[in-house]
Design a protein around this motif. Structure first.
Motif, PDB file in Angstrom:
ATOM      1  N   ASP A  62      28.933  37.934  27.861  1.00  0.00           N
ATOM      2  CA  ASP A  62      29.399  39.169  28.494  1.00  0.00           C
ATOM      3  C   ASP A  62      28.668  39.421  29.814  1.00  0.00           C
ATOM      4  OD1 ASP A  62      27.080  39.422  26.985  1.00  0.00           O
ATOM      5  OD2 ASP A  62      27.385  41.557  26.608  1.00  0.00           O
ATOM      6  N   ILE A  63      27.339  39.216  29.773  1.00  0.00           N
ATOM      7  CA  ILE A  63      26.551  39.400  30.996  1.00  0.00           C
ATOM      8  C   ILE A  63      26.920  38.331  32.022  1.00  0.00           C
ATOM      9  CG2 ILE A  63      24.228  39.346  31.973  1.00  0.00           C
ATOM     10  CD1 ILE A  63      23.189  40.527  29.399  1.00  0.00           C
ATOM     11  N   ALA A  64      27.111  37.082  31.560  1.00  0.00           N
ATOM     12  CA  ALA A  64      27.474  35.993  32.469  1.00  0.00           C
ATOM     13  C   ALA A  64      28.816  36.275  33.146  1.00  0.00           C
ATOM     14  CB  ALA A  64      27.543  34.674  31.696  1.00  0.00           C
ATOM     15  N   THR A  65      29.755  36.845  32.408  1.00  0.00           N
ATOM     16  CA  THR A  65      31.057  37.168  32.986  1.00  0.00           C
ATOM     17  C   THR A  65      30.927  38.234  34.062  1.00  0.00           C
ATOM     18  OG1 THR A  65      32.173  36.629  30.899  1.00  0.00           O
ATOM     19  CG2 THR A  65      33.378  37.991  32.478  1.00  0.00           C
ATOM     20  N   ILE A  66      30.114  39.260  33.793  1.00  0.00           N
ATOM     21  CA  ILE A  66      29.884  40.320  34.785  1.00  0.00           C
ATOM     22  C   ILE A  66      29.251  39.730  36.040  1.00  0.00           C
ATOM     23  CG2 ILE A  66      28.558  42.411  35.299  1.00  0.00           C
ATOM     24  CD1 ILE A  66      28.867  43.179  32.347  1.00  0.00           C
ATOM     25  N   LEU A  67      28.258  38.858  35.852  1.00  0.00           N
ATOM     26  CA  LEU A  67      27.590  38.235  37.002  1.00  0.00           C
ATOM     27  C   LEU A  67      28.551  37.346  37.790  1.00  0.00           C
ATOM     28  CD1 LEU A  67      24.114  37.290  35.467  1.00  0.00           C
ATOM     29  CD2 LEU A  67      24.630  39.124  37.095  1.00  0.00           C
ATOM     30  N   THR A  68      29.501  36.746  37.087  1.00  0.00           N
ATOM     31  CA  THR A  68      30.503  35.921  37.768  1.00  0.00           C
ATOM     32  C   THR A  68      31.339  36.763  38.722  1.00  0.00           C
ATOM     33  OG1 THR A  68      30.624  34.411  35.874  1.00  0.00           O
ATOM     34  CG2 THR A  68      32.451  34.351  37.439  1.00  0.00           C
ATOM     35  N   PHE A  69      31.788  37.922  38.259  1.00  0.00           N
ATOM     36  CA  PHE A  69      32.575  38.816  39.116  1.00  0.00           C
ATOM     37  C   PHE A  69      31.721  39.382  40.255  1.00  0.00           C
ATOM     38  CE2 PHE A  69      35.404  38.931  35.406  1.00  0.00           C
ATOM     39  CZ  PHE A  69      36.624  38.723  36.033  1.00  0.00           C
ATOM     40  N   VAL A  70      30.468  39.704  39.949  1.00  0.00           N
ATOM     41  CA  VAL A  70      29.563  40.184  41.002  1.00  0.00           C
ATOM     42  C   VAL A  70      29.387  39.101  42.067  1.00  0.00           C
ATOM     43  CG1 VAL A  70      27.173  40.818  41.515  1.00  0.00           C
ATOM     44  CG2 VAL A  70      28.330  41.822  39.538  1.00  0.00           C
ATOM     45  N   GLY A  71      29.217  37.860  41.612  1.00  0.00           N
ATOM     46  CA  GLY A  71      29.055  36.755  42.545  1.00  0.00           C
ATOM     47  C   GLY A  71      30.280  36.539  43.410  1.00  0.00           C
ATOM     48  N   ALA A  72      31.472  36.632  42.804  1.00  0.00           N
ATOM     49  CA  ALA A  72      32.709  36.430  43.558  1.00  0.00           C
ATOM     50  C   ALA A  72      32.880  37.500  44.630  1.00  0.00           C
ATOM     51  CB  ALA A  72      33.906  36.436  42.608  1.00  0.00           C
ATOM     52  N   ILE A  73      32.686  38.758  44.243  1.00  0.00           N
ATOM     53  CA  ILE A  73      32.854  39.857  45.196  1.00  0.00           C
ATOM     54  C   ILE A  73      31.757  39.826  46.254  1.00  0.00           C
ATOM     55  CG2 ILE A  73      32.866  42.369  45.443  1.00  0.00           C
ATOM     56  CD1 ILE A  73      34.032  42.491  42.589  1.00  0.00           C
ATOM     57  N   GLY A  74      30.512  39.617  45.813  1.00  0.00           N
ATOM     58  CA  GLY A  74      29.398  39.568  46.755  1.00  0.00           C
ATOM     59  C   GLY A  74      29.523  38.427  47.742  1.00  0.00           C
ATOM     60  N   GLY A  75      29.964  37.253  47.265  1.00  0.00           N
ATOM     61  CA  GLY A  75      30.141  36.116  48.156  1.00  0.00           C
ATOM     62  C   GLY A  75      31.219  36.366  49.189  1.00  0.00           C
ATOM     63  N   PHE A  76      32.319  36.993  48.747  1.00  0.00           N
ATOM     64  CA  PHE A  76      33.417  37.299  49.663  1.00  0.00           C
ATOM     65  C   PHE A  76      32.963  38.275  50.748  1.00  0.00           C
ATOM     66  CE2 PHE A  76      37.131  40.015  50.712  1.00  0.00           C
ATOM     67  CZ  PHE A  76      37.927  39.049  51.319  1.00  0.00           C
ATOM     68  N   ILE A  77      32.246  39.316  50.353  1.00  0.00           N
ATOM     69  CA  ILE A  77      31.762  40.300  51.323  1.00  0.00           C
ATOM     70  C   ILE A  77      30.780  39.654  52.297  1.00  0.00           C
ATOM     71  CG2 ILE A  77      30.390  42.411  51.602  1.00  0.00           C
ATOM     72  CD1 ILE A  77      31.574  43.398  48.963  1.00  0.00           C
ATOM     73  N   THR A  78      29.913  38.787  51.786  1.00  0.00           N
ATOM     74  CA  THR A  78      28.925  38.128  52.642  1.00  0.00           C
ATOM     75  C   THR A  78      29.598  37.239  53.684  1.00  0.00           C
ATOM     76  OG1 THR A  78      27.365  38.109  50.793  1.00  0.00           O
ATOM     77  CG2 THR A  78      26.839  36.716  52.670  1.00  0.00           C
TER      78      THR A  78
END
Length: 255
Positions: A62-78
């Motif tokens: 569950d935590i890994a899935t949340i981090l995956t979405f955080v990574g996708a959004i954060g990478g796109f914004i960066t």
């Protein structure tokens, strides 16, 4: 005479790249700078990907899935900050992107390979995707070095237009999925396979633009810090290629 490269055209002709940080005192960029910075960027991506792997395999998908979405959004914004915020050559932006993208790659690999739902071939699929990515990278480097495909302004326009078209189609597919549950470009059917192959081809051709940018910056005496911008561009292309290869492999391994 101005270069056709969009980055180089922003640089003053006689000021020694004075608009980029410490350009007035920084030494000229070399190929070794590009290799080193790219290596560091990829190492950060791998480290964060392994960390997200570990979290999932430790019993917290569950935590890994949340981090995956955080990574996708954060990478796109960066990437947007890098592209439109005049942050080319920023070590901070590049490494922040690498951290976010590592979280995304780790989680994406787990989910798409089926590891989180007991996929027996998960490890093999991920290994094949990595080998495929490295193989395409080396192949396109050979193509660039031999001059088999020349990076011209026309080539850049066509490739950029094709990538924008693919991005629009992917966005439309996402909207369709959100409202109807249908995903013709990502459901593993014939259309999805064709779309995946097109994405892999475009990602491979994008390496030629990355190599050409690095070559131009080295030849024009750009400051060494700009190697971080090249590293980010290469990382973006590598991640895109890896995810598309892994996605295509996942279609082939479905029961």
């Amino acid at each position: 005479m101005r270069s056709n490269n969009p980055v180089l055209t922003q640089l003053p002709e006689k000021d020694g790249f004075a608009g980029y940080g410490s350009a007035q005192t920084d030494r000229p960029m070399t190929v070794d700078d590009v290799v080193t910075k790219t290596g560091i960027t990829l190492a950060v991506i791998v480290a964060f990907a392994v960390a997200n792997f570990g979290i999932a395999l430790a019993g917290r998908p569950d935590i890994a899935t949340i981090l995956t979405f955080v990574g996708a959004i954060g990478g796109f914004i960066t990437v947007l900050v890098h592209a439109f915020g005049k942050k080319f050559g920023s070590r901070t932006v590049t490494l922040i992107y690498a951290a976010f993208e590592g979280l995304f790659v780790g989680g994406f690999s787990l989910i798409l390979s089926g590891w989180m739902v007991g996929g027996a071939n998960a490890g093999a699929m991920i290994s094949q995707a990595i080998l495929g990515t490295v193989g395409v990278f080396l192949g396109m480097l050979f193509v660039y070095k031999t001059g088999a495909v020349r990076v011209t302004p026309r080539f850049n326009r066509i490739l950029t237009g094709a990538i924008v078209g693919v991005a629009v189609m992917a966005l439309g597919n996402l909207v369709l999925f959100l409202f109807t549950g249908l995903s013709p470009l990502r459901d593993g059917g014939p259309l999805a396979i064709i779309f995946g192959v097109v994405c892999i081809i475009l990602a491979a051709l994008s390496f030629l633009q990355d190599f050409d940018l690095a070559d131009r910056l080295v030849r024009t005496g750009a400051p060494s810090q700009m190697a971080w911008g090249v590293a980010l561009g290469l990382a973006v292309t590598l991640v895109w290629l890896y995810t598309e290869i892994l996605r295509l492999l996942s279609y082939a391994n479905r029961d």
